[in-house]
Design an enzyme around this catalytic site. Structure first.
Site, PDB file in Angstrom:
ATOM      1  N   LYS A 222      67.576 -16.898  96.592  1.00 41.53           N
ATOM      2  CA  LYS A 222      68.418 -15.999  97.382  1.00 41.53           C
ATOM      3  C   LYS A 222      67.922 -15.838  98.814  1.00 41.53           C
ATOM      4  O   LYS A 222      66.776 -16.125  99.133  1.00 41.53           O
ATOM      5  CB  LYS A 222      68.562 -14.651  96.669  1.00 41.53           C
ATOM      6  CG  LYS A 222      69.582 -14.772  95.536  1.00 41.53           C
ATOM      7  CD  LYS A 222      70.107 -13.483  95.015  1.00 41.53           C
ATOM      8  CE  LYS A 222      71.219 -13.799  93.997  1.00 41.53           C
ATOM      9  NZ  LYS A 222      71.479 -12.675  93.111  1.00 41.53           N
ATOM     10  N   ARG A 256      67.442 -15.000  85.780  1.00 41.44           N
ATOM     11  CA  ARG A 256      68.557 -15.929  86.013  1.00 41.44           C
ATOM     12  C   ARG A 256      68.124 -16.878  87.125  1.00 41.44           C
ATOM     13  O   ARG A 256      67.924 -16.441  88.255  1.00 41.44           O
ATOM     14  CB  ARG A 256      69.786 -15.124  86.420  1.00 41.44           C
ATOM     15  CG  ARG A 256      71.036 -15.943  86.694  1.00 41.44           C
ATOM     16  CD  ARG A 256      72.172 -15.024  87.154  1.00 41.44           C
ATOM     17  NE  ARG A 256      73.380 -15.770  87.447  1.00 41.44           N
ATOM     18  CZ  ARG A 256      73.607 -16.391  88.600  1.00 41.44           C
ATOM     19  NH1 ARG A 256      72.712 -16.369  89.560  1.00 41.44           N
ATOM     20  NH2 ARG A 256      74.743 -17.037  88.790  1.00 41.44           N
TER      21      ARG A 256
HETATM   22  C1  7PJ Z   1      73.813 -12.939  90.250  1.00 43.32           C
HETATM   23  C2  7PJ Z   1      74.817 -13.171  89.324  1.00 43.32           C
HETATM   24  C3  7PJ Z   1      72.801 -11.978  89.948  1.00 43.32           C
HETATM   25  C4  7PJ Z   1      73.934 -11.635  87.855  1.00 43.32           C
HETATM   26  C5  7PJ Z   1      75.149 -14.388  91.071  1.00 43.32           C
HETATM   27  C6  7PJ Z   1      73.637 -16.793  92.938  1.00 43.32           C
HETATM   28  C7  7PJ Z   1      74.691 -15.862  93.442  1.00 43.32           C
HETATM   29  N1  7PJ Z   1      74.889 -12.528  88.130  1.00 43.32           N
HETATM   30  N2  7PJ Z   1      75.654 -14.085  89.852  1.00 43.32           N
HETATM   31  N3  7PJ Z   1      72.914 -11.365  88.733  1.00 43.32           N
HETATM   32  N4  7PJ Z   1      74.014 -13.738  91.330  1.00 43.32           N
HETATM   33  N5  7PJ Z   1      73.954 -10.969  86.693  1.00 43.32           N
HETATM   34  O1  7PJ Z   1      73.903 -17.636  92.107  1.00 43.32           O
HETATM   35  O2  7PJ Z   1      72.487 -16.707  93.447  1.00 43.32           O
HETATM   36  O3  7PJ Z   1      71.881 -11.685  90.714  1.00 43.32           O
HETATM   37  S1  7PJ Z   1      75.923 -15.523  92.158  1.00 43.32           S
END
Ligand code: 7PJ
Length: 287
Positions: A222, A256
């Site tokens: 990020k 994640r």
């Molecule tokens: C997140 C997400 C996060 C959850 C994205 C990326 C941006 N879902 N979806 N948490 N970020 N739960 O893929 O970095 O931080 S999209």
């Protein structure tokens, strides 16, 4: 007793951190956008992440990066559903990253184990669709919406506000019939937050974990990591690993990530050092 996170037919004992591999099938996602848009390549990448030790694969067909425009329901369905069907049939725990009730419903019918909603199931009907199934849910905090969220986000006490929002959403889910063991919460790093907000939340993962809900964190690649290191999005692996370890050492239950293999190694090392992981000594899956 070790708590359990239940999603679909999967029950994950929370003795060690879980790894969720990111599979974006959008033309414009900020870090791997475009790379996995071809279904064949997306499938291969998902299977690689599974083989590398991912516990869950998170499939997203709508980019929620800062400034992103909404995607039509039909487009999202046609991007995501073929992958959900194939990967779920292979026994993979599939999460679907969506804000749309129609996509949630289709994904659940196709065997998805988890709904990961950056809108925390606030769309009309979303909670009910999840409650009528056995999926796990991830409730994420976001200030405003992707198109505008990074325009000067403001909080009084960011940690308290995020925690209170997430607990309120979790309670709403429980009231609708979603069992506590099926609910994860996520502070939403980068979703309407400055670097200072993100760091305050990362330092306070323990405050979120103290709610009892498993905390999912998405810090991988990020922009905050870029702000700190000066690195472009393809050069943020070391910072992403450090961020994942900082999060799990403060109590995060699920990370994640884009780089599954490297994260699994880092967590194996961390788990080997820790002495407070309970009686479950199951090693991280290493196929
Ligand atoms: C997140 C997400 C996060 C959850 C994205 C990326 C941006 N879902 N979806 N948490 N970020 N739960 O893929 O970095 O931080 S999209």
């Amino acid at each position: 007793m070790t708590p359990t996170f239940r999603c679909g037919s999967f029950a994950f004992r929370r003795a060690r951190p879980l790894v969720m591999g990111v599979l974006n099938v959008t033309p414009d996602s900020f870090s791997d956008g475009g790379r996995h848009f071809d279904p064949g390549r997306a499938l291969a990448h998902a299977r690689r992440m599974r083989d590398d030790g991912a516990d869950l694969i998170d499939i997203g067909g709508e980019s929620t990066r800062p400034g992103a425009m909404p995607v039509a329901e039909g487009d999202e369905l046609s991007r995501v559903m073929p992958l959900v069907e194939v990967l779920a049939a292979e026994g993979i725990a599939v999460a679907v990253d969506t804000r749309k009730p129609a996509v949630m419903r289709a994904a659940i019918e196709a065997g998805a184990a988890m709904i990961n909603d950056v809108d925390a199931l606030t769309a009309a009907g979303a909670i009910e669709i999840c409650a009528d199934s056995d999926v796990g849910v991830c409730l994420m905090h976001m200030q405003r919406e992707p198109r505008t969220m990074q325009e000067a986000p403001v909080y009084g006490d960011v940690v308290a506000e995020v925690r209170d929002f997430l607990v309120a959403r979790a309670r709403a889910c429980e009231a609708a019939g979603i069992a506590t063991e099926r609910i994860a919460i996520d502070p939403g790093f980068g979703f309407g937050k400055t670097l200072a907000h993100n760091l305050a939340l990362l330092r306070s993962i323990g405050t979120l974990a103290a709610t009892g809900y498993p905390v999912l964190v998405g810090l991988s690649r990020k922009s905050s990591l870029g702000e700190i290191t000066g690195r472009g999005v393809d050069e943020r692996l070391p910072a992403s690993l450090a961020a994942a370890l900082a999060a799990v050492s403060r109590g995060a239950a699920i990370v994640r990530v884009h780089d599954v293999r490297e994260t699994v190694d880092a967590l194996k090392m961390w788990c080997a050092v820790e002495e407070n992981l309970g009686s479950d000594t199951t090693p991280l899956r290493s196929r």
